[in-house]
Scaffold this motif. Sequence first.
Motif, PDB file in Angstrom:
ATOM      1  N   PRO A  41       0.826  -1.215   0.000  1.00  0.00           N
ATOM      2  CA  PRO A  41       0.000   0.000   0.000  1.00  0.00           C
ATOM      3  C   PRO A  41       0.856   1.259   0.000  1.00  0.00           C
ATOM      4  O   PRO A  41       1.790   1.383   0.793  1.00  0.00           O
ATOM      5  CB  PRO A  41      -0.806  -0.130   1.287  1.00  0.00           C
ATOM      6  CG  PRO A  41      -0.872  -1.593   1.542  1.00  0.00           C
ATOM      7  CD  PRO A  41       0.431  -2.141   1.074  1.00  0.00           C
ATOM      8  N   GLY A  42       0.558   2.149  -0.924  1.00  0.00           N
ATOM      9  CA  GLY A  42       1.262   3.417  -0.985  1.00  0.00           C
ATOM     10  C   GLY A  42       2.645   3.354  -1.599  1.00  0.00           C
ATOM     11  O   GLY A  42       3.381   4.344  -1.595  1.00  0.00           O
ATOM     12  N   LYS A  43       3.011   2.184  -2.131  1.00  0.00           N
ATOM     13  CA  LYS A  43       4.345   2.029  -2.713  1.00  0.00           C
ATOM     14  C   LYS A  43       4.256   1.633  -4.179  1.00  0.00           C
ATOM     15  O   LYS A  43       3.218   1.182  -4.658  1.00  0.00           O
ATOM     16  CB  LYS A  43       5.142   0.986  -1.939  1.00  0.00           C
ATOM     17  CG  LYS A  43       5.468   1.386  -0.508  1.00  0.00           C
ATOM     18  CD  LYS A  43       6.449   0.417   0.124  1.00  0.00           C
ATOM     19  CE  LYS A  43       6.853   0.855   1.506  1.00  0.00           C
ATOM     20  NZ  LYS A  43       7.854  -0.055   2.116  1.00  0.00           N
ATOM     21  N   GLU A  44       5.382   1.824  -4.859  1.00  0.00           N
ATOM     22  CA  GLU A  44       5.481   1.410  -6.258  1.00  0.00           C
ATOM     23  C   GLU A  44       5.521  -0.120  -6.360  1.00  0.00           C
ATOM     24  O   GLU A  44       5.953  -0.806  -5.437  1.00  0.00           O
ATOM     25  CB  GLU A  44       6.761   1.971  -6.875  1.00  0.00           C
ATOM     26  CG  GLU A  44       6.846   3.490  -6.905  1.00  0.00           C
ATOM     27  CD  GLU A  44       6.118   4.061  -8.104  1.00  0.00           C
ATOM     28  OE1 GLU A  44       5.482   5.115  -7.956  1.00  0.00           O
ATOM     29  OE2 GLU A  44       6.205   3.457  -9.186  1.00  0.00           O
ATOM     30  N   ARG A  45       5.091  -0.617  -7.510  1.00  0.00           N
ATOM     31  CA  ARG A  45       5.231  -2.050  -7.772  1.00  0.00           C
ATOM     32  C   ARG A  45       6.718  -2.365  -7.920  1.00  0.00           C
ATOM     33  O   ARG A  45       7.435  -1.677  -8.641  1.00  0.00           O
ATOM     34  CB  ARG A  45       4.460  -2.447  -9.032  1.00  0.00           C
ATOM     35  CG  ARG A  45       4.363  -3.936  -9.252  1.00  0.00           C
ATOM     36  CD  ARG A  45       3.350  -4.259 -10.344  1.00  0.00           C
ATOM     37  NE  ARG A  45       2.000  -3.820  -9.992  1.00  0.00           N
ATOM     38  CZ  ARG A  45       0.918  -4.146 -10.677  1.00  0.00           C
ATOM     39  NH1 ARG A  45       1.023  -4.941 -11.744  1.00  0.00           N
ATOM     40  NH2 ARG A  45      -0.263  -3.690 -10.322  1.00  0.00           N
ATOM     41  N   GLU A  46       7.168  -3.401  -7.219  1.00  0.00           N
ATOM     42  CA  GLU A  46       8.595  -3.716  -7.247  1.00  0.00           C
ATOM     43  C   GLU A  46       8.849  -5.139  -7.694  1.00  0.00           C
ATOM     44  O   GLU A  46       8.052  -6.056  -7.460  1.00  0.00           O
ATOM     45  CB  GLU A  46       9.238  -3.487  -5.869  1.00  0.00           C
ATOM     46  CG  GLU A  46       8.767  -4.423  -4.781  1.00  0.00           C
ATOM     47  CD  GLU A  46       9.583  -4.282  -3.502  1.00  0.00           C
ATOM     48  OE1 GLU A  46      10.561  -3.500  -3.463  1.00  0.00           O
ATOM     49  OE2 GLU A  46       9.242  -4.984  -2.527  1.00  0.00           O
ATOM     50  N   PHE A  47       9.993  -5.302  -8.330  1.00  0.00           N
ATOM     51  CA  PHE A  47      10.428  -6.603  -8.818  1.00  0.00           C
ATOM     52  C   PHE A  47      10.779  -7.524  -7.659  1.00  0.00           C
ATOM     53  O   PHE A  47      11.384  -7.099  -6.668  1.00  0.00           O
ATOM     54  CB  PHE A  47      11.657  -6.404  -9.710  1.00  0.00           C
ATOM     55  CG  PHE A  47      12.360  -7.668 -10.104  1.00  0.00           C
ATOM     56  CD1 PHE A  47      13.514  -8.068  -9.448  1.00  0.00           C
ATOM     57  CD2 PHE A  47      11.860  -8.458 -11.120  1.00  0.00           C
ATOM     58  CE1 PHE A  47      14.179  -9.230  -9.805  1.00  0.00           C
ATOM     59  CE2 PHE A  47      12.506  -9.619 -11.486  1.00  0.00           C
ATOM     60  CZ  PHE A  47      13.661 -10.008 -10.824  1.00  0.00           C
ATOM     61  N   VAL A  48      10.412  -8.790  -7.800  1.00  0.00           N
ATOM     62  CA  VAL A  48      10.746  -9.802  -6.803  1.00  0.00           C
ATOM     63  C   VAL A  48      11.685 -10.856  -7.388  1.00  0.00           C
ATOM     64  O   VAL A  48      12.756 -11.109  -6.842  1.00  0.00           O
ATOM     65  CB  VAL A  48       9.477 -10.486  -6.262  1.00  0.00           C
ATOM     66  CG1 VAL A  48       9.842 -11.635  -5.322  1.00  0.00           C
ATOM     67  CG2 VAL A  48       8.572  -9.481  -5.554  1.00  0.00           C
ATOM     68  N   VAL A 107      13.772  -6.566 -14.981  1.00  0.00           N
ATOM     69  CA  VAL A 107      13.304  -6.238 -13.636  1.00  0.00           C
ATOM     70  C   VAL A 107      12.329  -5.078 -13.617  1.00  0.00           C
ATOM     71  O   VAL A 107      11.786  -4.757 -12.564  1.00  0.00           O
ATOM     72  CB  VAL A 107      14.491  -5.939 -12.700  1.00  0.00           C
ATOM     73  CG1 VAL A 107      15.461  -7.109 -12.657  1.00  0.00           C
ATOM     74  CG2 VAL A 107      15.221  -4.660 -13.126  1.00  0.00           C
ATOM     75  N   SER A 108      12.088  -4.454 -14.753  1.00  0.00           N
ATOM     76  CA  SER A 108      11.166  -3.331 -14.798  1.00  0.00           C
ATOM     77  C   SER A 108       9.772  -3.816 -15.161  1.00  0.00           C
ATOM     78  O   SER A 108       9.589  -4.557 -16.132  1.00  0.00           O
ATOM     79  CB  SER A 108      11.638  -2.309 -15.833  1.00  0.00           C
ATOM     80  OG  SER A 108      10.674  -1.294 -15.982  1.00  0.00           O
ATOM     81  N   ALA A 109       8.790  -3.378 -14.390  1.00  0.00           N
ATOM     82  CA  ALA A 109       7.408  -3.793 -14.646  1.00  0.00           C
ATOM     83  C   ALA A 109       6.959  -3.399 -16.051  1.00  0.00           C
ATOM     84  O   ALA A 109       6.166  -4.124 -16.673  1.00  0.00           O
ATOM     85  CB  ALA A 109       6.481  -3.198 -13.601  1.00  0.00           C
ATOM     86  N   SER A 110       7.476  -2.312 -16.563  1.00  0.00           N
ATOM     87  CA  SER A 110       7.052  -1.846 -17.882  1.00  0.00           C
ATOM     88  C   SER A 110       7.524  -2.766 -19.009  1.00  0.00           C
ATOM     89  O   SER A 110       7.043  -2.669 -20.134  1.00  0.00           O
ATOM     90  CB  SER A 110       7.565  -0.429 -18.132  1.00  0.00           C
ATOM     91  OG  SER A 110       8.978  -0.412 -18.107  1.00  0.00           O
ATOM     92  N   ASP A 111       8.453  -3.654 -18.717  1.00  0.00           N
ATOM     93  CA  ASP A 111       8.945  -4.593 -19.726  1.00  0.00           C
ATOM     94  C   ASP A 111       8.078  -5.839 -19.865  1.00  0.00           C
ATOM     95  O   ASP A 111       8.297  -6.640 -20.761  1.00  0.00           O
ATOM     96  CB  ASP A 111      10.378  -5.036 -19.395  1.00  0.00           C
ATOM     97  CG  ASP A 111      11.389  -3.938 -19.661  1.00  0.00           C
ATOM     98  OD1 ASP A 111      12.354  -3.821 -18.870  1.00  0.00           O
ATOM     99  OD2 ASP A 111      11.215  -3.187 -20.633  1.00  0.00           O
ATOM    100  N   TYR A 112       7.123  -6.017 -18.974  1.00  0.00           N
ATOM    101  CA  TYR A 112       6.275  -7.208 -18.999  1.00  0.00           C
ATOM    102  C   TYR A 112       4.959  -6.908 -19.688  1.00  0.00           C
ATOM    103  O   TYR A 112       4.385  -5.832 -19.527  1.00  0.00           O
ATOM    104  CB  TYR A 112       6.058  -7.724 -17.573  1.00  0.00           C
ATOM    105  CG  TYR A 112       7.304  -8.401 -17.039  1.00  0.00           C
ATOM    106  CD1 TYR A 112       8.398  -7.645 -16.623  1.00  0.00           C
ATOM    107  CD2 TYR A 112       7.405  -9.781 -16.981  1.00  0.00           C
ATOM    108  CE1 TYR A 112       9.560  -8.255 -16.172  1.00  0.00           C
ATOM    109  CE2 TYR A 112       8.550 -10.404 -16.508  1.00  0.00           C
ATOM    110  CZ  TYR A 112       9.625  -9.635 -16.111  1.00  0.00           C
ATOM    111  OH  TYR A 112      10.772 -10.244 -15.661  1.00  0.00           O
ATOM    112  N   ASP A 113       4.505  -7.902 -20.465  1.00  0.00           N
ATOM    113  CA  ASP A 113       3.372  -7.667 -21.350  1.00  0.00           C
ATOM    114  C   ASP A 113       2.026  -8.094 -20.763  1.00  0.00           C
ATOM    115  O   ASP A 113       0.986  -7.519 -21.094  1.00  0.00           O
ATOM    116  CB  ASP A 113       3.598  -8.457 -22.649  1.00  0.00           C
ATOM    117  CG  ASP A 113       4.908  -8.088 -23.303  1.00  0.00           C
ATOM    118  OD1 ASP A 113       5.830  -8.930 -23.336  1.00  0.00           O
ATOM    119  OD2 ASP A 113       5.013  -6.933 -23.759  1.00  0.00           O
TER     120      ASP A 113
END
Length: 125
Positions: A41-48, A107-113
């Motif tokens: 909550p309140g945070k950016e989506r992060e790579f795991v 690792v960037s969310a924008s790279d996933y389709d």
Amino acid sequence: QVQLVESGGGLVQAGGSLRLSCAASGRSFSTYVMGWFRQAPGKEREFVAAINWSGGSTYYADSVKGRFTISRDNAKNTLYLQMNSLKPEDTAVYYCAADQRFGLLRVSASDYDYWGQGTQVAVSS
């Protein structure tokens, strides 16, 4: 096109374990790089974590390295995330994602389709 559905989230005490699953539809699952991300909550989506098409190459965020394990079963079109030694700071909605480009573990969310709807993980102290 691929549809992703996560499951396995829940409430667990600190130090406990959970195993997340991500069921994929579509015939191309075995060719995709797959990843797990999370968003608190309140945070950016992060790579795991991410895994290549064969499962032979994996990559982890430093925050989960040594505690989480990503794996896949291409015969079952399923991605997994085994989470051990859970901490309260692991609390988040966890998403699986597919990158249809063959090759690098990104690792960037924008790279996933493609993305699943997410599954909630809550870790109590």
